[in-house]
Write an enzyme that holds these catalytic residues in place. Sequence first.
Site, PDB file in Angstrom:
ATOM      1  N   HIS A  55      -2.356   2.873  -8.908  1.00 38.14           N
ATOM      2  CA  HIS A  55      -1.432   2.968  -7.761  1.00 38.14           C
ATOM      3  C   HIS A  55      -1.214   4.427  -7.356  1.00 38.14           C
ATOM      4  O   HIS A  55      -0.359   5.105  -7.901  1.00 38.14           O
ATOM      5  CB  HIS A  55      -0.094   2.306  -8.135  1.00 38.14           C
ATOM      6  CG  HIS A  55       0.867   2.138  -7.003  1.00 38.14           C
ATOM      7  ND1 HIS A  55       1.819   1.136  -6.978  1.00 38.14           N
ATOM      8  CD2 HIS A  55       1.035   2.822  -5.850  1.00 38.14           C
ATOM      9  CE1 HIS A  55       2.530   1.221  -5.865  1.00 38.14           C
ATOM     10  NE2 HIS A  55       2.081   2.262  -5.168  1.00 38.14           N
ATOM     11  N   PHE A  58      -3.163   8.950  -1.889  1.00 35.40           N
ATOM     12  CA  PHE A  58      -3.800  10.255  -1.690  1.00 35.40           C
ATOM     13  C   PHE A  58      -3.752  10.715  -0.227  1.00 35.40           C
ATOM     14  O   PHE A  58      -4.272  11.766   0.126  1.00 35.40           O
ATOM     15  CB  PHE A  58      -5.236  10.245  -2.230  1.00 35.40           C
ATOM     16  CG  PHE A  58      -5.321  10.319  -3.749  1.00 35.40           C
ATOM     17  CD1 PHE A  58      -4.255  10.791  -4.499  1.00 35.40           C
ATOM     18  CD2 PHE A  58      -6.475   9.938  -4.417  1.00 35.40           C
ATOM     19  CE1 PHE A  58      -4.322  10.869  -5.897  1.00 35.40           C
ATOM     20  CE2 PHE A  58      -6.563  10.014  -5.811  1.00 35.40           C
ATOM     21  CZ  PHE A  58      -5.487  10.474  -6.554  1.00 35.40           C
ATOM     22  N   HIS A 173       4.352  -4.922  -3.195  1.00 33.86           N
ATOM     23  CA  HIS A 173       5.580  -4.129  -3.262  1.00 33.86           C
ATOM     24  C   HIS A 173       6.729  -5.089  -3.006  1.00 33.86           C
ATOM     25  O   HIS A 173       6.901  -5.564  -1.887  1.00 33.86           O
ATOM     26  CB  HIS A 173       5.554  -3.009  -2.211  1.00 33.86           C
ATOM     27  CG  HIS A 173       6.815  -2.188  -2.158  1.00 33.86           C
ATOM     28  ND1 HIS A 173       6.815  -0.823  -2.358  1.00 33.86           N
ATOM     29  CD2 HIS A 173       8.110  -2.528  -1.936  1.00 33.86           C
ATOM     30  CE1 HIS A 173       8.063  -0.364  -2.253  1.00 33.86           C
ATOM     31  NE2 HIS A 173       8.870  -1.379  -1.995  1.00 33.86           N
ATOM     32  N   ASP A 287       2.231   5.345  -9.032  1.00 33.22           N
ATOM     33  CA  ASP A 287       2.769   5.321  -7.663  1.00 33.22           C
ATOM     34  C   ASP A 287       2.889   6.754  -7.138  1.00 33.22           C
ATOM     35  O   ASP A 287       3.884   7.126  -6.506  1.00 33.22           O
ATOM     36  CB  ASP A 287       4.109   4.580  -7.580  1.00 33.22           C
ATOM     37  CG  ASP A 287       4.561   4.346  -6.136  1.00 33.22           C
ATOM     38  OD1 ASP A 287       3.756   4.539  -5.212  1.00 33.22           O
ATOM     39  OD2 ASP A 287       5.744   3.979  -5.938  1.00 33.22           O
TER      40      ASP A 287
END
Length: 428
Positions: A55, A58, A173, A287
Amino acid sequence: MEIVIEGNAFINGDLVKCAIGVEEGRIKAVKKILKGDRHYDFGDKLILPGGIDAHVHFRDPGMTHKEDFGSGTVSAAFGGVTCALDMPNTIPPTTSKEALQEKARIAGSKAFVDFGLFAGVSMNSDFEELSKHATAFKIYLATTTGRLLIRDYNVLDEIFQRLGATNKTVCVHCEDEDLINKTMNPDSLKSHLKSRPNPCEASSIKKVIRSSRGAKVHICHVSTSKGVKLVKTEGVTSEVAPHHLFLNSNVKLGALGKVNPPLREPKDQEALWEALNSNIIDIIASDHAPHTLEEKELFEEAPAGIPGVETMLPLMLSLVKHNKFQLGRLVNAVSEKPNEIFHLNKGKLSPGYDADMIAVDLRKEGEIKGKNLHSKCGWTPYEGFNGVFPRFTFVRGEVVIEDWELTGERGFGSMVGESLGSGAVKVD
Ligand code: NCD
Ligand code: ZN
Ligand code: ZN
Ligand code: ZN
């Protein structure tokens, strides 16, 4: 052998002094002694499978002032992460075949470690087509950075049914948009938590599990004790983020600690550690969600997100060093299990697997400092925390980090799945 890497290696759940032989980027043999054209001897230092971070954000393309595939994967390499799975909330979002192909091209030209890509789920996408170009799917059930949102829980049954047919993992999510207090304008971590209270998560996870028959559901960043109870459901996998393990809503970080789901109270934090220790939560994923210091200045306007790909393993390895976390559980949570959930042919020091590994000297512990990290965002919420950074990072047998310095090559990282299907290489 082309390459031989020797040390105290984590093989089938145990540390064993041995030699790992590598040919064409894959582990070919694990023996007491092996001869190699190139030879690395780490003595009694640990050799672990490289971390798989399932997770990361970028930010490439579209928000490359925050991060790009170059800086993001350099951060990953320094942190011992040899493969990162990138989320779809970029600009444009990866909700189409074209967007996925374009991101794959960009990433392939910049990456220092291997990567996979998530396809974002929207109501009218062609899931069958997307599944050919993505590692897994991602569903957002609450507003967060980016505009990917499924608001209508009534369509979830149908979406999961169609996604189930692709056989890919579907990451979600989970926060219930309807339970978020939109009239508040939070100006602190405590009020941010109040505006997205614990029941948001539980309600959302419940609805997802109810709808998800047939699909392989993975719940992202579980953050509450109630959430932990719900992810025990058979067939559902889950992850926890380092910031929910190491931080809580009492920290004095201001907007730097603003993240979705929010930092919770210490009792939730405790429940997460327990769940991780007892395998109820399957994996740790960072994350990694970098935003610049400038963007994080004003709490009310700051975007949510905390960087973490470079510090995840070092923080955990420091706990291992001090006997506060079990090495075997760590390797399982950051390498073996992510491989099982996402089918990457990585994460194990066993013949046939990609030769992704890190060499770690547990004696070399230091203080984490934002200015020494490699994300473009330039800060960390773990300033002053202890960390053990890997001494070497190998991706498919090639050295990317050597003695804590970058020696890898831009563009060496490649997309996972490209060589999948060929099956494991059999050795005696
Ligand atoms: C993430 C981001 O910034 O992309 N933010 C966050 O607070 N975690 C999005 C997300 O994963 O929700
Ligand atoms: Zn030797
Ligand atoms: Zn999220
Ligand atoms: Zn995220």
